[in-house]
Design a protein around this motif. Sequence first.
Motif, PDB file in Angstrom:
ATOM      1  N   THR A 208    -152.730  24.265  -1.000  1.00 30.46           N
ATOM      2  CA  THR A 208    -153.328  23.081  -1.634  1.00 30.46           C
ATOM      3  C   THR A 208    -152.382  22.434  -2.630  1.00 30.46           C
ATOM      4  O   THR A 208    -152.700  21.386  -3.177  1.00 30.46           O
ATOM      5  CB  THR A 208    -154.620  23.469  -2.391  1.00 30.46           C
ATOM      6  OG1 THR A 208    -154.307  24.417  -3.420  1.00 30.46           O
ATOM      7  CG2 THR A 208    -155.652  24.059  -1.442  1.00 30.46           C
ATOM      8  N   ARG A 209    -151.217  23.067  -2.869  1.00 30.95           N
ATOM      9  CA  ARG A 209    -150.264  22.591  -3.889  1.00 30.95           C
ATOM     10  C   ARG A 209    -150.966  22.468  -5.236  1.00 30.95           C
ATOM     11  O   ARG A 209    -150.707  21.553  -6.011  1.00 30.95           O
ATOM     12  CB  ARG A 209    -149.644  21.257  -3.486  1.00 30.95           C
ATOM     13  CG  ARG A 209    -148.990  21.228  -2.134  1.00 30.95           C
ATOM     14  CD  ARG A 209    -147.767  22.119  -2.067  1.00 30.95           C
ATOM     15  NE  ARG A 209    -146.659  21.648  -2.902  1.00 30.95           N
ATOM     16  CZ  ARG A 209    -145.477  22.253  -2.981  1.00 30.95           C
ATOM     17  NH1 ARG A 209    -145.262  23.357  -2.286  1.00 30.95           N
ATOM     18  NH2 ARG A 209    -144.536  21.782  -3.765  1.00 30.95           N
ATOM     19  N   THR A 210    -151.861  23.417  -5.520  1.00 31.77           N
ATOM     20  CA  THR A 210    -152.628  23.407  -6.759  1.00 31.77           C
ATOM     21  C   THR A 210    -152.539  24.768  -7.432  1.00 31.77           C
ATOM     22  O   THR A 210    -152.667  25.803  -6.774  1.00 31.77           O
ATOM     23  CB  THR A 210    -154.109  23.080  -6.494  1.00 31.77           C
ATOM     24  OG1 THR A 210    -154.201  21.835  -5.803  1.00 31.77           O
ATOM     25  CG2 THR A 210    -154.885  22.986  -7.805  1.00 31.77           C
ATOM     26  N   LEU A 211    -152.321  24.754  -8.737  1.00 27.33           N
ATOM     27  CA  LEU A 211    -152.285  25.976  -9.531  1.00 27.33           C
ATOM     28  C   LEU A 211    -153.488  26.007 -10.469  1.00 27.33           C
ATOM     29  O   LEU A 211    -153.958  24.963 -10.918  1.00 27.33           O
ATOM     30  CB  LEU A 211    -151.006  26.047 -10.377  1.00 27.33           C
ATOM     31  CG  LEU A 211    -149.678  25.827  -9.650  1.00 27.33           C
ATOM     32  CD1 LEU A 211    -148.529  25.917 -10.643  1.00 27.33           C
ATOM     33  CD2 LEU A 211    -149.491  26.824  -8.518  1.00 27.33           C
TER      34      LEU A 211
ATOM     35  N   ARG B 279    -161.780  27.189  -4.988  1.00 24.26           N
ATOM     36  CA  ARG B 279    -161.149  25.892  -4.698  1.00 24.26           C
ATOM     37  C   ARG B 279    -159.819  26.057  -3.967  1.00 24.26           C
ATOM     38  O   ARG B 279    -159.089  25.093  -3.794  1.00 24.26           O
ATOM     39  CB  ARG B 279    -160.935  25.109  -5.999  1.00 24.26           C
ATOM     40  CG  ARG B 279    -162.231  24.621  -6.623  1.00 24.26           C
ATOM     41  CD  ARG B 279    -161.969  23.970  -7.977  1.00 24.26           C
ATOM     42  NE  ARG B 279    -163.203  23.479  -8.567  1.00 24.26           N
ATOM     43  CZ  ARG B 279    -163.635  22.228  -8.473  1.00 24.26           C
ATOM     44  NH1 ARG B 279    -162.925  21.350  -7.791  1.00 24.26           N
ATOM     45  NH2 ARG B 279    -164.765  21.855  -9.041  1.00 24.26           N
ATOM     46  N   ARG B 280    -159.487  27.286  -3.594  1.00 24.20           N
ATOM     47  CA  ARG B 280    -158.314  27.582  -2.776  1.00 24.20           C
ATOM     48  C   ARG B 280    -157.012  27.206  -3.471  1.00 24.20           C
ATOM     49  O   ARG B 280    -156.094  26.660  -2.860  1.00 24.20           O
ATOM     50  CB  ARG B 280    -158.415  26.910  -1.404  1.00 24.20           C
ATOM     51  CG  ARG B 280    -159.669  27.302  -0.639  1.00 24.20           C
ATOM     52  CD  ARG B 280    -159.697  26.701   0.755  1.00 24.20           C
ATOM     53  NE  ARG B 280    -158.682  27.295   1.623  1.00 24.20           N
ATOM     54  CZ  ARG B 280    -157.601  26.666   2.047  1.00 24.20           C
ATOM     55  NH1 ARG B 280    -157.383  25.424   1.684  1.00 24.20           N
ATOM     56  NH2 ARG B 280    -156.731  27.273   2.837  1.00 24.20           N
ATOM     57  N   ILE B 281    -156.927  27.503  -4.777  1.00 23.64           N
ATOM     58  CA  ILE B 281    -155.661  27.301  -5.471  1.00 23.64           C
ATOM     59  C   ILE B 281    -154.601  28.206  -4.845  1.00 23.64           C
ATOM     60  O   ILE B 281    -154.907  29.231  -4.236  1.00 23.64           O
ATOM     61  CB  ILE B 281    -155.789  27.610  -6.972  1.00 23.64           C
ATOM     62  CG1 ILE B 281    -156.267  29.049  -7.174  1.00 23.64           C
ATOM     63  CG2 ILE B 281    -156.696  26.610  -7.664  1.00 23.64           C
ATOM     64  CD1 ILE B 281    -156.133  29.541  -8.584  1.00 23.64           C
ATOM     65  N   ASP B 282    -153.335  27.815  -5.001  1.00 25.35           N
ATOM     66  CA  ASP B 282    -152.246  28.603  -4.439  1.00 25.35           C
ATOM     67  C   ASP B 282    -151.848  29.764  -5.341  1.00 25.35           C
ATOM     68  O   ASP B 282    -151.279  30.752  -4.866  1.00 25.35           O
ATOM     69  CB  ASP B 282    -151.023  27.713  -4.199  1.00 25.35           C
ATOM     70  CG  ASP B 282    -151.292  26.644  -3.158  1.00 25.35           C
ATOM     71  OD1 ASP B 282    -152.146  26.877  -2.279  1.00 25.35           O
ATOM     72  OD2 ASP B 282    -150.663  25.579  -3.233  1.00 25.35           O
TER      73      ASP B 282
ATOM     74  N   THR C  47    -153.618  38.131  -5.179  1.00 22.45           N
ATOM     75  CA  THR C  47    -153.537  36.710  -5.521  1.00 22.45           C
ATOM     76  C   THR C  47    -152.242  36.458  -6.282  1.00 22.45           C
ATOM     77  O   THR C  47    -151.944  37.178  -7.247  1.00 22.45           O
ATOM     78  CB  THR C  47    -154.720  36.295  -6.414  1.00 22.45           C
ATOM     79  OG1 THR C  47    -155.940  36.579  -5.737  1.00 22.45           O
ATOM     80  CG2 THR C  47    -154.649  34.820  -6.776  1.00 22.45           C
ATOM     81  N   PRO C  48    -151.434  35.465  -5.872  1.00 23.81           N
ATOM     82  CA  PRO C  48    -150.243  35.152  -6.665  1.00 23.81           C
ATOM     83  C   PRO C  48    -150.657  34.834  -8.107  1.00 23.81           C
ATOM     84  O   PRO C  48    -151.438  33.913  -8.343  1.00 23.81           O
ATOM     85  CB  PRO C  48    -149.658  33.923  -5.965  1.00 23.81           C
ATOM     86  CG  PRO C  48    -150.148  34.030  -4.555  1.00 23.81           C
ATOM     87  CD  PRO C  48    -151.531  34.619  -4.659  1.00 23.81           C
TER      88      PRO C  48
END
Length: 346
Positions: A59-62, A114-117, A139-140
């Motif tokens: 998602t390119r989201t942190l 929300r499927r954060i990366d 999880t990263p």
Amino acid sequence: MAGIKDVAAEAGLSAATVSRVLNGHPSVSEDARRRVTDAVERLGYRPNAVARSLRTDQTRTLGLVISDVMNPYFTELARSVEEEARALGYSVIIGNADERPDLQDHHVTTLLDRRIDGLLVSPTDGGSPGMLGAARAGTPMVFVDRWIPGVDVPVVRSDGRAAVRDLVAHLHALGHRRLAIIAGPAATTTGRERVDAFREALAAHSLELPDAYIGQGDFQAGSGRRVTEGFLDLAEPPEVVFAADNLMALGALDAIRARGLRVPDDIGLAAFDDIPWFVHTDPPVTAIAQPTRELGRAAVRALVDRIEGRPGASVTLPARLVVRRSCGESEPGIEPSPSPVRRSTP
């Protein structure tokens, strides 16, 4: 709202070619890339990030879960994280735990849904179940500022021990001997570490830290007021109070002024975590400054490394002492008094 077919029609290309351009496929010609870019700008097209994430599994989201958004230190940290993430092509969603483990878990769960990366966390305590579960599930994740011993997650933090030694040496040189600390929560690594560093620094000057000179705070201004009021009620109050974070220092300052006392004439004050307005107080507050912006940037880079399959190294940066005038320091150009300023008993 324009869709990918509209962009294809505007650019005079197939929808498949437009899709390859938008996803950065290397086989696309420069002419096709330019035509798609121009069409996107003319139409105001925005790619569907959710649909794209289903195709790429990213998602390119942190996610960033900070301990207290009202604390200026964490506010600056969040800003630095957002800036670095944006520079690397990521967005950031922030959750404020408000120093509560249950809220920390709520934000962690919501962000993962929300499927954060990847996830940046400044733990509120020794480890809430949801946060620990996410870390152990692979999880990263990167801990920033605070950490949890025994959890295999990179840690990006500052080391304040040398700065605390410098502070105690500075106070000792000014003639102060009765030094007290408003400690942070013992459940946090920063709370424990700062007390230990203070005690060790005092011992280096053959000074003790009596139990009466250790006040338990919670990194909030109210605890700084409460603890300082207790110090001021002692038969032999401390000459300097060292607050283990900036909000507790502001609470201490409120308590001192409420008694009609003045800093540093009656009692000195120093703080961990420098903040911009410490230079505007009267007098300006001597403080230990953390490299907040550098920590935020390093934390994002470590997390992106983990997301992209690289190890993601821990980073430790030094804090530093910033000397001002809240502990009896002299004005610039004025020689210090031959004897230390002592606080009078109220």
